[in-house]
Each structure stands twice: as structure tokens, then as C-alpha cells.
Design a protein around this motif. Structure first.
Motif, mmCIF file in Angstrom:
data_model
loop_
_atom_site.group_PDB
_atom_site.id
_atom_site.type_symbol
_atom_site.label_atom_id
_atom_site.label_comp_id
_atom_site.label_asym_id
_atom_site.label_seq_id
_atom_site.Cartn_x
_atom_site.Cartn_y
_atom_site.Cartn_z
ATOM 1 N N ASN A 4 0.799 -1.206 0.029
ATOM 2 C CA ASN A 4 0.082 0.014 0.053
ATOM 3 C C ASN A 4 0.808 1.322 0.105
ATOM 4 O O ASN A 4 1.742 1.531 0.749
ATOM 5 C CB ASN A 4 -0.752 -0.063 1.246
ATOM 6 C CG ASN A 4 -1.958 -1.094 1.123
ATOM 7 O OD1 ASN A 4 -2.472 -1.524 0.222
ATOM 8 N ND2 ASN A 4 -2.497 -1.653 2.200
ATOM 9 N N PRO A 5 0.516 2.253 -0.670
ATOM 10 C CA PRO A 5 1.311 3.432 -0.682
ATOM 11 C C PRO A 5 1.048 4.180 0.583
ATOM 12 O O PRO A 5 -0.024 4.215 1.146
ATOM 13 C CB PRO A 5 0.824 4.174 -2.020
ATOM 14 C CG PRO A 5 -0.637 3.833 -2.239
ATOM 15 C CD PRO A 5 -0.551 2.536 -1.688
ATOM 16 N N VAL A 7 0.982 7.411 0.441
ATOM 17 C CA VAL A 7 0.089 8.404 0.429
ATOM 18 C C VAL A 7 -0.714 8.257 -1.206
ATOM 19 O O VAL A 7 0.051 7.931 -2.091
ATOM 20 C CB VAL A 7 0.691 9.990 0.229
ATOM 21 C CG1 VAL A 7 -0.318 11.081 -0.111
ATOM 22 C CG2 VAL A 7 1.190 10.379 1.576
ATOM 23 N N VAL A 8 -1.934 8.811 -1.198
ATOM 24 C CA VAL A 8 -2.492 8.704 -2.685
ATOM 25 C C VAL A 8 -3.267 9.971 -2.886
ATOM 26 O O VAL A 8 -3.989 10.459 -1.948
ATOM 27 C CB VAL A 8 -3.532 7.515 -2.650
ATOM 28 C CG1 VAL A 8 -4.425 7.522 -3.991
ATOM 29 C CG2 VAL A 8 -3.091 6.249 -2.285
ATOM 30 N N SER A 9 -3.240 10.491 -3.895
ATOM 31 C CA SER A 9 -3.890 11.831 -4.147
ATOM 32 C C SER A 9 -5.187 11.851 -4.335
ATOM 33 O O SER A 9 -5.746 10.761 -4.456
ATOM 34 C CB SER A 9 -3.224 12.496 -5.541
ATOM 35 O OG SER A 9 -3.783 11.536 -6.479
ATOM 36 N N GLY A 12 -6.306 9.694 -6.973
ATOM 37 C CA GLY A 12 -5.940 8.242 -7.302
ATOM 38 C C GLY A 12 -4.732 8.181 -8.255
ATOM 39 O O GLY A 12 -4.301 7.110 -8.440
ATOM 40 N N ARG A 14 -1.707 9.890 -8.337
ATOM 41 C CA ARG A 14 -0.291 10.009 -7.926
ATOM 42 C C ARG A 14 -0.187 9.223 -6.765
ATOM 43 O O ARG A 14 -1.106 9.358 -5.694
ATOM 44 C CB ARG A 14 -0.075 11.401 -7.748
ATOM 45 C CG ARG A 14 0.204 12.010 -9.092
ATOM 46 C CD ARG A 14 -0.079 13.535 -8.980
ATOM 47 N NE ARG A 14 0.189 14.364 -10.360
ATOM 48 C CZ ARG A 14 -0.902 14.115 -11.313
ATOM 49 N NH1 ARG A 14 -2.133 13.666 -11.006
ATOM 50 N NH2 ARG A 14 -0.655 14.772 -12.404
ATOM 51 N N ARG A 15 0.778 8.366 -6.429
ATOM 52 C CA ARG A 15 0.989 7.661 -5.225
ATOM 53 C C ARG A 15 2.295 7.542 -4.785
ATOM 54 O O ARG A 15 3.224 7.793 -5.542
ATOM 55 C CB ARG A 15 0.535 6.210 -5.569
ATOM 56 C CG ARG A 15 -1.022 5.965 -5.795
ATOM 57 C CD ARG A 15 -1.401 4.690 -6.439
ATOM 58 N NE ARG A 15 -2.546 4.791 -6.799
ATOM 59 C CZ ARG A 15 -3.720 4.016 -6.425
ATOM 60 N NH1 ARG A 15 -3.449 3.138 -5.176
ATOM 61 N NH2 ARG A 15 -4.764 4.096 -6.768
ATOM 62 N N TRP A 17 5.195 5.859 -2.343
ATOM 63 C CA TRP A 17 5.455 4.840 -1.480
ATOM 64 C C TRP A 17 6.770 4.865 -0.865
ATOM 65 O O TRP A 17 7.817 5.720 -1.095
ATOM 66 C CB TRP A 17 5.761 3.595 -2.227
ATOM 67 C CG TRP A 17 4.703 2.891 -2.760
ATOM 68 C CD1 TRP A 17 4.104 1.914 -2.278
ATOM 69 C CD2 TRP A 17 3.863 3.076 -3.984
ATOM 70 N NE1 TRP A 17 2.974 1.277 -3.008
ATOM 71 C CE2 TRP A 17 3.002 2.165 -4.240
ATOM 72 C CE3 TRP A 17 3.969 4.230 -4.993
ATOM 73 C CZ2 TRP A 17 1.966 2.210 -5.296
ATOM 74 C CZ3 TRP A 17 3.209 4.098 -6.213
ATOM 75 C CH2 TRP A 17 2.170 3.067 -6.263
ATOM 76 N N ALA A 40 -0.797 9.108 -14.568
ATOM 77 C CA ALA A 40 -0.398 8.358 -13.286
ATOM 78 C C ALA A 40 0.956 8.615 -13.147
ATOM 79 O O ALA A 40 1.840 9.057 -13.902
ATOM 80 C CB ALA A 40 -0.952 7.037 -13.438
ATOM 81 N N ALA A 42 4.087 7.628 -10.093
ATOM 82 C CA ALA A 42 4.367 6.963 -8.991
ATOM 83 C C ALA A 42 5.739 7.387 -8.427
ATOM 84 O O ALA A 42 6.544 7.766 -9.098
ATOM 85 C CB ALA A 42 4.607 5.179 -9.169
ATOM 86 N N GLN A 83 -5.785 13.262 4.776
ATOM 87 C CA GLN A 83 -6.364 12.309 4.082
ATOM 88 C C GLN A 83 -8.079 12.325 4.237
ATOM 89 O O GLN A 83 -8.614 12.444 5.366
ATOM 90 C CB GLN A 83 -6.026 11.003 4.901
ATOM 91 C CG GLN A 83 -4.544 10.557 4.672
ATOM 92 C CD GLN A 83 -3.851 10.064 3.610
ATOM 93 O OE1 GLN A 83 -4.906 10.011 2.684
ATOM 94 N NE2 GLN A 83 -2.829 9.796 3.496
#
Length: 106
Positions: A4-5, A7-9, A12, A14-15, A17, A40, A42, A83
């Protein structure tokens, strides 16, 4: 990148890790070989020492596929994230290390 990342924008796309040190090389290799869809993005948040070590050992991957997109200097807050849906603020602690955000070249 599997796990799991951090942070997720909100949309969804932009993530971010933050892999364990034992997984840094695998994460950098996965990011370098990843083919993004649409807009997208990462990103990896890593200690600068880890990135510099891997950059020297795998110069081809960095020069062709990866780039440092942001640098957090020593003794600074890494970031705070609100969040959804509650918008509780999650803040990573200050660190004595320098951290880098690594992304795929566009």
C-alpha cells in the motif's frame, strides 16, 4: 510496487511509497520498468544515502528512467497530508537524514 502506498492523491493518479531499506533496489527497478497509464505518477520517498548508493551502482537505470523530483533537507518536516474523507492530518516526523523523492522520467 506491491504494498500500500503511503499517500494517494485525491484523484488516485499519484501515489507515494516509502519502502523498507531492504526493498529499495526492487522498488527502484519496479519504478524504472513501470509504464504509466494516462496521468498516473508513482513516487518513492527514500533516504538520500540509499538513493546515492543505488545511483552509483545502477547508473543506467537512473540516467535513462528515473530522476530525483524533490529533496528534503536534513532536520525538516517531510510533509503533512490531509487524508479524505475525514481530512485528518498525518505528519511524518522530522528526521536527521536527507530524503529524496524519486520518480519516473517523463
Amino acid at each position: 510496487l506491491g504494498r500500500n502506498p503511503l499517500v494517494v492523491s485525491h484523484n488516485g493518479l499519484r501515489r507515494l511509497w516509502c519502502p523498507h531499506s531492504r526493498d529499495v533496489e526492487a522498488a527502484l527497478t519496479a519504478l524504472a520498468s513501470w509504464t504509466p497509464q494516462a496521468d498516473a505518477q508513482a513516487l518513492l520517498l527514500l533516504p538520500a544515502t540509499e538513493v546515492n548508493t543505488r545511483q552509483a551502482a545502477q547508473a543506467g537505470i537512473f540516467s535513462e528512467a528515473l530522476e530525483v523530483v524533490y529533496r528534503f533537507k536534513q532536520n525538516t518536516d517531510l510533509f503533512a497530508v490531509a487524508q479524505p474523507p475525514s481530512f485528518v492530518c498525518e505528519k511524518l516526523p522530522r528526521t536527521a537524514e536527507e530524503y529524496l523523492v524519486v520518480g519516473k522520467k517523463k
